[in-house]
Scaffold this motif. Structure first.
Motif, PDB file in Angstrom:
ATOM      1  N   TYR A   1      44.778  42.742  45.105  1.00  0.00           N
ATOM      2  CA  TYR A   1      43.177  41.963  44.345  1.00  0.00           C
ATOM      3  C   TYR A   1      42.681  40.962  44.456  1.00  0.00           C
ATOM      4  CZ  TYR A   1      46.710  38.616  42.261  1.00  0.00           C
ATOM      5  OH  TYR A   1      46.945  37.388  42.391  1.00  0.00           O
ATOM      6  N   ARG A   2      40.692  40.589  44.672  1.00  0.00           N
ATOM      7  CA  ARG A   2      40.913  38.967  45.466  1.00  0.00           C
ATOM      8  C   ARG A   2      40.201  37.799  44.187  1.00  0.00           C
ATOM      9  NH1 ARG A   2      35.535  37.867  47.159  1.00  0.00           N
ATOM     10  NH2 ARG A   2      35.680  35.643  49.307  1.00  0.00           N
ATOM     11  N   THR A   3      40.928  36.874  44.169  1.00  0.00           N
ATOM     12  CA  THR A   3      40.500  35.809  43.432  1.00  0.00           C
ATOM     13  C   THR A   3      40.545  34.297  44.651  1.00  0.00           C
ATOM     14  OG1 THR A   3      40.962  34.610  41.708  1.00  0.00           O
ATOM     15  CG2 THR A   3      42.973  34.945  43.015  1.00  0.00           C
ATOM     16  N   SER A   4      39.908  33.704  43.089  1.00  0.00           N
ATOM     17  CA  SER A   4      39.446  32.113  44.413  1.00  0.00           C
ATOM     18  C   SER A   4      40.281  31.102  43.737  1.00  0.00           C
ATOM     19  CB  SER A   4      38.210  31.690  44.364  1.00  0.00           C
ATOM     20  OG  SER A   4      37.403  30.204  44.317  1.00  0.00           O
ATOM     21  N   TYR A   5      39.900  30.108  43.815  1.00  0.00           N
ATOM     22  CA  TYR A   5      40.639  28.366  43.167  1.00  0.00           C
ATOM     23  C   TYR A   5      39.516  28.099  42.131  1.00  0.00           C
ATOM     24  CZ  TYR A   5      44.403  27.146  46.004  1.00  0.00           C
ATOM     25  OH  TYR A   5      45.627  26.767  46.161  1.00  0.00           O
ATOM     26  N   ALA A   6      39.807  27.658  41.272  1.00  0.00           N
ATOM     27  CA  ALA A   6      38.880  28.032  39.856  1.00  0.00           C
ATOM     28  C   ALA A   6      38.432  26.402  39.463  1.00  0.00           C
ATOM     29  CB  ALA A   6      39.306  28.759  38.545  1.00  0.00           C
ATOM     30  N   ALA A   7      37.122  26.245  38.636  1.00  0.00           N
ATOM     31  CA  ALA A   7      37.603  24.859  37.964  1.00  0.00           C
ATOM     32  C   ALA A   7      37.345  25.026  36.615  1.00  0.00           C
ATOM     33  CB  ALA A   7      36.226  24.394  37.936  1.00  0.00           C
ATOM     34  N   VAL A   8      38.590  25.119  35.545  1.00  0.00           N
ATOM     35  CA  VAL A   8      38.365  25.196  34.019  1.00  0.00           C
ATOM     36  C   VAL A   8      38.168  23.269  33.033  1.00  0.00           C
ATOM     37  CG1 VAL A   8      40.317  25.491  32.680  1.00  0.00           C
ATOM     38  CG2 VAL A   8      40.275  26.322  34.212  1.00  0.00           C
ATOM     39  N   TYR A   9      37.258  23.804  32.011  1.00  0.00           N
ATOM     40  CA  TYR A   9      37.059  22.318  31.489  1.00  0.00           C
ATOM     41  C   TYR A   9      36.560  22.459  30.214  1.00  0.00           C
ATOM     42  CZ  TYR A   9      32.210  25.515  32.616  1.00  0.00           C
ATOM     43  OH  TYR A   9      31.476  26.493  32.612  1.00  0.00           O
ATOM     44  N   ARG A  10      36.731  21.567  29.296  1.00  0.00           N
ATOM     45  CA  ARG A  10      36.388  21.832  28.050  1.00  0.00           C
ATOM     46  C   ARG A  10      34.926  22.066  27.313  1.00  0.00           C
ATOM     47  NH1 ARG A  10      38.499  17.136  28.402  1.00  0.00           N
ATOM     48  NH2 ARG A  10      36.400  15.384  28.828  1.00  0.00           N
ATOM     49  N   ALA A  11      34.882  23.611  26.675  1.00  0.00           N
ATOM     50  CA  ALA A  11      34.124  24.058  26.127  1.00  0.00           C
ATOM     51  C   ALA A  11      32.913  23.022  25.417  1.00  0.00           C
ATOM     52  CB  ALA A  11      34.120  25.447  24.755  1.00  0.00           C
TER      53      ALA A  11
ATOM     54  N   MET B   1      37.951  29.036  49.823  1.00  0.00           N
ATOM     55  CA  MET B   1      38.528  28.913  48.668  1.00  0.00           C
ATOM     56  C   MET B   1      39.485  30.555  47.918  1.00  0.00           C
ATOM     57  SD  MET B   1      38.140  25.537  47.453  1.00  0.00           S
ATOM     58  CE  MET B   1      38.724  25.620  48.553  1.00  0.00           C
ATOM     59  N   SER B   2      38.296  32.162  48.983  1.00  0.00           N
ATOM     60  CA  SER B   2      38.878  32.699  48.361  1.00  0.00           C
ATOM     61  C   SER B   2      40.107  33.772  49.005  1.00  0.00           C
ATOM     62  CB  SER B   2      37.543  33.726  47.748  1.00  0.00           C
ATOM     63  OG  SER B   2      36.902  34.014  48.643  1.00  0.00           O
ATOM     64  N   PHE B   3      40.983  34.781  48.271  1.00  0.00           N
ATOM     65  CA  PHE B   3      41.876  34.968  49.106  1.00  0.00           C
ATOM     66  C   PHE B   3      42.382  36.287  48.762  1.00  0.00           C
ATOM     67  CE2 PHE B   3      42.475  30.534  49.463  1.00  0.00           C
ATOM     68  CZ  PHE B   3      42.626  30.048  50.595  1.00  0.00           C
ATOM     69  N   ARG B   4      42.547  37.282  49.226  1.00  0.00           N
ATOM     70  CA  ARG B   4      42.976  38.185  49.217  1.00  0.00           C
ATOM     71  C   ARG B   4      45.053  38.465  49.035  1.00  0.00           C
ATOM     72  NH1 ARG B   4      40.150  38.895  53.762  1.00  0.00           N
ATOM     73  NH2 ARG B   4      37.720  39.621  53.896  1.00  0.00           N
ATOM     74  N   ILE B   5      45.315  38.694  47.593  1.00  0.00           N
ATOM     75  CA  ILE B   5      46.440  39.684  47.312  1.00  0.00           C
ATOM     76  C   ILE B   5      46.908  40.690  47.793  1.00  0.00           C
ATOM     77  CG2 ILE B   5      47.853  38.445  45.988  1.00  0.00           C
ATOM     78  CD1 ILE B   5      46.827  36.715  46.617  1.00  0.00           C
TER      79      ILE B   5
ATOM     80  N   PRO C   1      41.275  35.913  36.940  1.00  0.00           N
ATOM     81  CA  PRO C   1      39.554  36.030  37.612  1.00  0.00           C
ATOM     82  C   PRO C   1      39.512  37.194  38.742  1.00  0.00           C
ATOM     83  CG  PRO C   1      39.757  34.212  37.848  1.00  0.00           C
ATOM     84  CD  PRO C   1      41.449  34.933  37.445  1.00  0.00           C
ATOM     85  N   MET C   2      38.932  38.255  38.712  1.00  0.00           N
ATOM     86  CA  MET C   2      38.538  38.967  40.068  1.00  0.00           C
ATOM     87  C   MET C   2      37.344  39.081  40.910  1.00  0.00           C
ATOM     88  SD  MET C   2      41.728  42.298  38.607  1.00  0.00           S
ATOM     89  CE  MET C   2      40.217  42.535  37.352  1.00  0.00           C
ATOM     90  N   ILE C   3      37.618  39.067  42.437  1.00  0.00           N
ATOM     91  CA  ILE C   3      36.132  39.031  42.691  1.00  0.00           C
ATOM     92  C   ILE C   3      36.172  40.172  43.611  1.00  0.00           C
ATOM     93  CG2 ILE C   3      35.649  36.775  42.516  1.00  0.00           C
ATOM     94  CD1 ILE C   3      36.340  36.497  44.840  1.00  0.00           C
ATOM     95  N   ASP C   4      35.074  40.873  43.477  1.00  0.00           N
ATOM     96  CA  ASP C   4      35.300  41.767  45.372  1.00  0.00           C
ATOM     97  C   ASP C   4      34.679  41.045  46.355  1.00  0.00           C
ATOM     98  OD1 ASP C   4      31.712  41.397  45.518  1.00  0.00           O
ATOM     99  OD2 ASP C   4      31.473  42.857  44.152  1.00  0.00           O
ATOM    100  N   GLU C   5      33.901  41.757  47.494  1.00  0.00           N
ATOM    101  CA  GLU C   5      34.156  41.289  48.855  1.00  0.00           C
ATOM    102  C   GLU C   5      33.061  40.521  49.169  1.00  0.00           C
ATOM    103  OE1 GLU C   5      35.843  40.747  51.545  1.00  0.00           O
ATOM    104  OE2 GLU C   5      37.464  41.858  49.970  1.00  0.00           O
ATOM    105  N   ALA C   6      32.308  40.481  47.948  1.00  0.00           N
ATOM    106  CA  ALA C   6      30.579  39.842  47.804  1.00  0.00           C
ATOM    107  C   ALA C   6      30.750  38.547  46.517  1.00  0.00           C
ATOM    108  CB  ALA C   6      29.712  40.497  47.597  1.00  0.00           C
TER     109      ALA C   6
END
Length: 298
Positions: A127-137, A240-244, A280-285
């Motif tokens: 999988y590939r993912t990134s750092y993320a921001a979490v905030y209150r709804a 920010m994103s890395f392949r695992i 959260p998974m992301i592709d190469e784009a």
């Protein structure tokens, strides 16, 4: 985040960034290939009937002794597909983890390693993912995708695990004065900086939490809608994103090829497992990946 994974992410980011190198804590340095540590040579699998995994014993959502992490579930899936029993060697995810586990032949695979970390031989990424921001709804941070967003400069209190890649961008944007730091080097048996940061976010002590994607997604999913997640894009050479991938010994070529075949054959099932944990998974784009639906058996 486990120290092992966090150290690896920072080291990989430092190697690949086009901007000046990230500040590094002890151990966060470019490392030579691990053949010297793998002194016992190429023996491949000690027991071909057992999938032997090394993992942190207290590091959810990744792994724990109860088998409740997504890396535990992934290991169980692979063992089933391979027709093997599953056995663990547990060791805190700190400096020396690979030397004292994989390279000491206490196991044959580590489930989560960033591609580009030379301490292990990586499989193909699963999988590939990134750092993320979490905030209150309902907060005014809806739509946040970058640490360059001017809303972060408006008296926001930002939670950040020290010495992780997003800190470099926060420094460039003059936001370090708004940061509440959380420790990177902890004993995972008694401390969990990610969980502490999420509690502070829910209480209002901070306005946004900057976390590694799997940790952010896990807590956002558990919040039942109280928290929202936005993956962060890199900027100014900061990654920010890395392949695992999975990590095996440098000498274990056939074992790596077998795991690569297994990943390719079961990628949809792996994606669904990760999604169940909110990863959260992301592709190469950098587009979000939605797991393929289960095809009913005929």
């Amino acid at each position: 985040m486990s120290r092992r994974l966090a150290f690896s992410l920072v080291a990989v980011a430092s190697l690949l960034a086009t901007a000046p190198a990230h500040s590094q804590s002890p151990g966060l340095v470019a490392r030579p290939r691990g053949a010297a540590d793998d002194a016992r040579g190429s023996i491949e699998l000690v027991d071909p009937k057992v999938l032997r995994v090394c993992a942190d014993p207290s590091n959810l959502p990744f792994s724990d002794r109860a088998g409740d992490g997504f890396e535990n579930r992934l290991a169980a899936l692979l063992a089933k597909k391979l027709g093997k029993d599953l056995a663990y060697s547990y060791y805190p995810g700190a400096t020396g983890f690979i030397r004292n586990t994989l390279n000491a032949h206490l196991c044959d695979v580590v489930m989560g390693m960033p591609q580009g970390d030379d301490l292990v031989q990586p499989t193909n990424p699963y999988y590939r993912t990134s750092y993320a921001a979490v905030y209150r709804a309902g907060s005014d941070l809806e739509g946040l995708t970058s640490l360059a967003d001017p809303r972060l400069a408006e008296a926001k209190r930002i939670g950040l695990v020290a010495n992780t890649p997003p800190g470099n961008l926060l420094a460039r944007y003059g936001l370090l004065g708004a940061v509440k730091p959380y420790p990177l080097v902890v004993d995972t048996r008694v401390d969990a900086p990610g969980a502490d940061m999420i509690r502070d976010l829910e209480s209002g002590a901070i306005d946004v939490a900057i976390l590694w994607g799997p940790i952010a997604g896990y807590h956002a999913k558990k919040s039942a809608g109280r928290l929202k997640l936005a993956l962060l894009s890199g900027d100014k050479g900061a990654r920010m994103s890395f392949r695992i991938a999975m990590g095996v010994r440098h000498s274990d070529q056939e074992w790596k090829r077998e795991l690569n075949r297994l990943i390719a054959q079961n990628q949809n099932e792996i994606d669904r497992l990760l999604a169940d944990f909110g990863v959260p998974m992301i592709d190469e784009a950098d587009a979000p990946i939605t797991p393929a639906p289960v095809t009913p058996a005929p």
